[in-house]
Design a protein around this motif. Structure first.
Motif, PDB file in Angstrom:
ATOM      1  N   GLU A 185       0.807  -1.217   0.000  1.00 12.88           N
ATOM      2  CA  GLU A 185       0.000   0.000   0.000  1.00 12.88           C
ATOM      3  C   GLU A 185       0.844   1.272   0.000  1.00 12.88           C
ATOM      4  OE1 GLU A 185      -3.258   0.371  -0.166  1.00 12.88           O
ATOM      5  OE2 GLU A 185      -3.850  -1.718  -0.044  1.00 12.88           O
ATOM      6  N   THR A 225       4.029   3.840  -1.143  1.00 10.42           N
ATOM      7  CA  THR A 225       4.656   4.203  -2.414  1.00 10.42           C
ATOM      8  C   THR A 225       6.112   3.745  -2.421  1.00 10.42           C
ATOM      9  OG1 THR A 225       5.487   6.305  -1.613  1.00 10.42           O
ATOM     10  CG2 THR A 225       3.265   6.292  -2.516  1.00 10.42           C
ATOM     11  N   GLN A 270       2.065   3.616  -5.645  1.00 11.09           N
ATOM     12  CA  GLN A 270       2.023   2.531  -4.665  1.00 11.09           C
ATOM     13  C   GLN A 270       2.704   1.291  -5.238  1.00 11.09           C
ATOM     14  OE1 GLN A 270      -2.188   2.375  -3.973  1.00 11.09           O
ATOM     15  NE2 GLN A 270      -1.950   3.236  -1.937  1.00 11.09           N
TER      16      GLN A 270
END
Lengths: 421, 273
Positions: free
Chosen positions: A120, A122, A161
């Motif tokens: 989830e 980046t 992400q």
């Protein structure tokens, strides 16, 4: 040169009981106590005085080793030889049962690429998270951030992400963080097996550069003899939890490939009554029924397994797997191929099972065959392996084109049709 | 070189462990940061969830327990009475359930990298503490609305109450987390256990309701915390120092048991998780 790692009389024991397929629940334990209070008490008493019935398995035994600063050491060995256990103890993930290790410096371990990556988050966030998990300080990371991003080549996706990354990008980013670690000692497990060939080369180059320039000590487990050969100056061969060869890389690899694994036409395992089902002997034969340890290209090996079933087991089945460098080649070849066999019980007693392995489909090389047992409830993994080599000594020139150093594992004769158009 | 590490079979608990946690404080920060960040990703209202949960619970409880069931509330409006209780209770119960799951949730990291394992349960509690801070804004709003002024002494005692709650959660969480590694029963038992615990803690009712048996409630360390919080913020009753002392004592006992048990089982986590 000063000694940086000193290992004295190291050993690691596992109880096979822990390795059953499913989790022990508190309920199981309580039910067991109430159902058989006397057996439970006896078991506990036995454990206390050290004659307990559970099976012990020494993953490592009597390891003595001294590593000097700046050495790059390769570790090789077959399945279950204890390589990973050794690395896990050195990286303090699991403690040894006996012995002592003295490490004179900081250690980073890379047993997997991208440990702790969160899908989830980046790319940018994961660089910091992963760096922290691997032991970098925030300052260090800020300093190396640009280099990491550049090495991975993901500038454009930095704020995407990670779950949207391709697997190649993911691996590149993960390895890039790891490659910028600066510990005194770097411990690397088979992590380069992922990623494309070009990136692998880049990584090996980076590792080479680190050691040569900065005098870092590296321990490197791999099945890829070529990368071991190009990186390491010293190499250990582990077998059944012991170091059986500690020499220059060339000598150890030569010993591993030619001296040590051959001539095992049968493997005999020690008898232990405590486990429900147990492999006693594995033999490899050719179609004429002769014991062999190597077979001609294009022929099938017949595996013969002698085993004892110590108590009645529901849905008992014998499973076999063929491995090439730790990677299973075929979907497991199991004895429950018919539906009625899925639940059929097997009475206690001694049995012999034979199976013709489809080795005629494989190219030249070394293969490990593993035997496992399963029941309806659990399976019993005993570390039962036998090694077979597929060789090609025939004069048939067509077969000669299936050289073992070429890529691919499956071998099947094919026919070309070519005409001028 | 000063970096000598010795790896031996029996590592026991020592002062060194605290030093090590200090050394790994950045990792503690990053785990907390990750949990906080990930939790509200892909949610429409984001961190407002931290307010939403206690706020809605307060409304529902006020309606049923306050207005309909007419549970006494030490002469304060029921919504603010229960909100103080809920604030601490949810901090405690959410921490406990997250902590007990913290090792399993991070099993892929535990089996691959070394770091002091104590960091995981600690970061789980800190994450919940952030929720607590956010939810406090509602309390401030309620206090203004109902015209309550906390007394000055009271404000000084709140950080101490938070500290106790923090330590009970860490201590209890450590015990549960260690058991959870081996026996996955914990995750089925815990929600049920927490629900029961809610009813033996004076969250929705004042401790005085138990009459002469209220001393029994005192062994629950959260009783002291919640009663004292109400006393200092709302002036419901004078602060009961004996009760608070008992809570602190129980808290210390739980924490010591938790840390010792955790350290004892810690080394085998990677083998059995």
């Amino acid at each position: 040169m000063e000694t940086i790692i000193q290992i004295k009389n190291l050993g690691k024991k596992y109880d096979i009981r822990h390795q059953k397929g499913r989790y022990v629940t508190l309920r199981d334990v309580l039910v067991n106590i109430f159902k058989n209070p006397f057996r439970f008490a006896r078991q506990k008493a036995k454990e206390a005085i050290g004659i307990s019935g559970k099976e012990e398995f020494w993953a490592l035994k009597n390891i003595n080793l001294e590593i000097k600063k700046g050495e790059v050491i390769g570790i090789i060995g077959g399945n279950g030889a204890g390589k990973s256990t050794l690395l896990k103890i050195l990286s303090r993930i699991t403690p040894p049962t006996i012995g002592e290790i003295r490490i004179n410096g900081t250690v980073s371990s890379l047993l997997e690429v991208g440990t702790g990556f969160h899908p989830e988050l980046t790319g940018r966030e994961n660089i910091f998270l992963n760096g922290a998990i691997l032991g970098m300080t925030r300052e260090e990371m800020a300093k190396k951030f640009d280099a990491i991003v550049e090495f991975a080549g993901i500038e454009k996706f930095l704020d995407t992400q990670v779950k949207h990354y391709s697997s190649g990008m993911y691996v590149r980013l993960a390895f890039s963080v790891a490659a910028h670690l600066e510990p005194d000692i770097l411990i690397v497990d088979e992590v380069l097996a992922v990623g494309d060939a070009e990136f692998q080369k880049k990584c090996l180059g980076k590792m080479d550069e680190i050691t040569k320039k900065e005098g870092r000590t590296i321990l490197f487990v791999s099945h890829n003899m070529a990368s071991i050969q190009s990186l390491c100056n010293r190499c250990l061969l582990l077998d059944a939890g012991k170091i059986i060869k500690d020499d220059t890389t060339i000598k150890t690899i030569d010993f591993y490939l030619h001296g040590f694994s051959k001539n095992k036409k049968e493997v005999v395992l020690a008898e232990k009554k405590e486990i429900p089902a147990q492999v006693l002997k594995i033999k490899t034969e050719n179609e004429k029924g002769e014991l062999i340890s190597e077979i001609q290209l294009g022929e099938d090996v017949i595996l013969s397994i002698e085993y004892s079933v110590n108590k009645k087991i529901d849905g008992f089945n014998v499973g076999t797997l063929i491995f090439k460098d730790d990677i299973p080649v075929f979907y497991s070849l199991d004895s429950d191929e018919e539906e009625r066999l899925l639940t059929e019980a097997k009475d206690a007693g001694f049995y012999i099972s034979r199976i013709k392995m489809p080795t005629s489909l494989l190219k030249e090389g070394e293969y490990d065959i593993q035997v496992v047992f399963g029941g309806v409830e659990e399976h019993y993994n005993q570390n039962a392996f036998i090694r077979t080599s597929i060789i090609n000594t025939s004069d048939n020139l067509t077969n000669k084109s299936y050289r073992s150093d070429r890529r691919g594992i499956i071998y099947k004769k094919i026919k070309w049709e070519t005409k001028k158009i | 070189m000063t970096n000598l590490t010795i790896i031996r079979p029996n590592k026991t608990f020592s002062l060194k462990d605290f030093k090590e946690i200090w050394k790994y404080k950045e990792l503690l920060y990053f785990f907390t940061w990750r949990d906080f960040k990930v939790r509200y990703k892909q949610t429409a209202i984001g961190a407002s969830w931290a307010i939403f949960q206690p706020f809605v619970t307060m409304i529902v409880f006020s309606l049923f327990f306050g207005t309909l069931a007419k549970i006494p509330s030490d002469n304060t409006p029921y919504p603010i009475f229960i909100y103080v209780g809920l604030l601490f209770w949810q901090f405690f119960s959410n921490s406990l359930s997250d902590t007990s799951n913290s090792l399993i949730a991070n099993q892929s990291i535990i089996t691959k990298v070394y770091f002091p394992r104590l960091i995981l349960p600690m970061s789980a509690v800190i994450t919940k503490f952030a929720d607590f801070i956010i939810a406090t804004f509602i309390l401030v709003g309620l206090m203004i609305y109902y015209g309550y002024l906390p007394n000055i002494n009271g404000l000084f005692i709140i950080p101490f109450l938070l500290f106790i709650t923090f330590m009970i959660s860490v201590g209890g969480g450590l015990i549960l987390a260690s058991i959870n590694v081996k026996y996955r029963d914990v995750r089925y038992v815990l929600p049920f256990f927490i629900q029961i615990l809610l009813f033996v803690t004076p969250v929705i009712y004042p401790a005085s309701i138990a009459g002469k048996y209220s001393w029994l409630l005192a062994f629950n360390p959260m009783t002291g915390v919640i009663q004292t919080a109400r006393a200092s913020l709302l002036g419901t009753t004078p602060i009961n120092w004996t009760l608070l002392g008992l809570s602190s004592a129980v808290c210390v006992v739980i924490l010591v048991i938790g840390v010792v048990y955790f350290k004892k089982t810690e080394k085998y986590f990677a083998d059995i998780i």
